[in-house]
Design an enzyme around this catalytic site. Sequence first.
Site, PDB file in Angstrom:
ATOM      1  N   HIS A  38       4.241 -31.561  24.169  1.00 37.08           N
ATOM      2  CA  HIS A  38       4.151 -33.294  23.764  1.00 37.08           C
ATOM      3  C   HIS A  38       5.648 -33.693  23.413  1.00 37.08           C
ATOM      4  CE1 HIS A  38       2.534 -30.841  20.122  1.00 37.08           C
ATOM      5  NE2 HIS A  38       3.335 -31.684  19.691  1.00 37.08           N
TER       6      HIS A  38
HETATM    7  C1  T46 Z   1       4.583 -29.920  16.778  1.00 38.11           C
HETATM    8  C2  T46 Z   1       4.142 -28.930  17.067  1.00 38.11           C
HETATM    9  C3  T46 Z   1       5.683 -28.047  16.958  1.00 38.11           C
HETATM   10  C4  T46 Z   1      -4.991 -30.562  13.382  1.00 38.11           C
HETATM   11  O1  T46 Z   1      -5.960 -31.095  13.292  1.00 38.11           O
HETATM   12  N1  T46 Z   1      -4.131 -30.903  12.497  1.00 38.11           N
HETATM   13  C5  T46 Z   1      -2.709 -30.681  12.204  1.00 38.11           C
HETATM   14  O2  T46 Z   1      -1.836 -30.705  11.636  1.00 38.11           O
HETATM   15  C6  T46 Z   1      -1.762 -30.134  13.589  1.00 38.11           C
HETATM   16  C7  T46 Z   1      -0.983 -30.480  13.121  1.00 38.11           C
HETATM   17  C8  T46 Z   1      -2.803 -30.519  14.425  1.00 38.11           C
HETATM   18  N2  T46 Z   1      -4.312 -30.241  14.457  1.00 38.11           N
HETATM   19  C9  T46 Z   1      -5.455 -30.054  16.156  1.00 38.11           C
HETATM   20  C10 T46 Z   1      -4.719 -30.739  16.858  1.00 38.11           C
HETATM   21  C11 T46 Z   1      -5.387 -29.180  18.131  1.00 38.11           C
HETATM   22  O3  T46 Z   1      -6.655 -30.139  18.019  1.00 38.11           O
HETATM   23  O4  T46 Z   1      -4.791 -28.516  15.949  1.00 38.11           O
HETATM   24  C12 T46 Z   1      -4.979 -28.403  17.305  1.00 38.11           C
HETATM   25  C13 T46 Z   1      -3.870 -27.759  17.693  1.00 38.11           C
HETATM   26  O5  T46 Z   1      -2.585 -28.746  17.394  1.00 38.11           O
HETATM   27  P1  T46 Z   1      -1.866 -28.845  19.247  1.00 38.11           P
HETATM   28  O6  T46 Z   1      -2.130 -28.500  20.474  1.00 38.11           O
HETATM   29  O7  T46 Z   1      -1.251 -29.900  19.131  1.00 38.11           O
HETATM   30  O8  T46 Z   1      -0.890 -27.590  18.991  1.00 38.11           O
HETATM   31  P2  T46 Z   1       0.967 -27.866  19.371  1.00 38.11           P
HETATM   32  O9  T46 Z   1       1.711 -26.210  18.630  1.00 38.11           O
HETATM   33  O10 T46 Z   1       1.482 -27.503  21.031  1.00 38.11           O
HETATM   34  O11 T46 Z   1       1.563 -28.487  18.217  1.00 38.11           O
HETATM   35  C14 T46 Z   1       1.670 -28.721  16.658  1.00 38.11           C
HETATM   36  C15 T46 Z   1       1.670 -30.003  16.515  1.00 38.11           C
HETATM   37  O12 T46 Z   1       0.624 -30.761  16.871  1.00 38.11           O
HETATM   38  C16 T46 Z   1       2.875 -30.895  16.431  1.00 38.11           C
HETATM   39  O13 T46 Z   1       2.922 -31.837  15.706  1.00 38.11           O
HETATM   40  O14 T46 Z   1       5.408 -30.725  16.905  1.00 38.11           O
HETATM   41  O15 T46 Z   1       2.967 -27.725  16.394  1.00 38.11           O
END
Ligand code: T46
Length: 135
Positions: A49
Amino acid sequence: MNTSKLTFNVISDERGRLVSLENNKNIPFAIERIYYLYDSNTEQDRGMHAHRKLKQLLICMSGSCEIEIDDASERRLYKLDSPSEGLFIDGVIWREIKFLTEETVLVVLADREYDEEDYIRDYEEFLKIKKNEIS
Ligand code: T46
């Protein structure tokens, strides 16, 4: 490309090492949120993303990971494997994160609270936004 590796000053003595990070001093924003990724699955990449506004600093506290960065005109691969350095990401940049070991702990410092509206999770939409930025 608005990404750069930052190397932190390490204070070392016979007890070990210490790194101190201060808002708008040795990191280029004020921290509003901290989150971390651990128990890492080396078979499944994360990220995939971009963010519309978020500024982030990614620090690999243990283990190692690769971060592939894409600004729609260039792709770059960064390896993070030391708590004495971080990857600063600013602007609309696509990122893909691969954990190289299961013990990897990736800490992220960010300048905004969590907001799903800030995410661009569709690569075609990301390319459209970048095209409009340029034209
Ligand atoms: C990034 C990389 C390095 C929350 O509720 N609060 C938060 O602060 C974050 C970061 C995520 N979430 C929830 C949203 C999703 O339902 O946790 C779940 C997993 O998040 P995501 O799929 O976005 O995770 P990554 O590892 O793909 O990405 C994360 C960060 O979202 C992003 O900002 O740059 O880590």
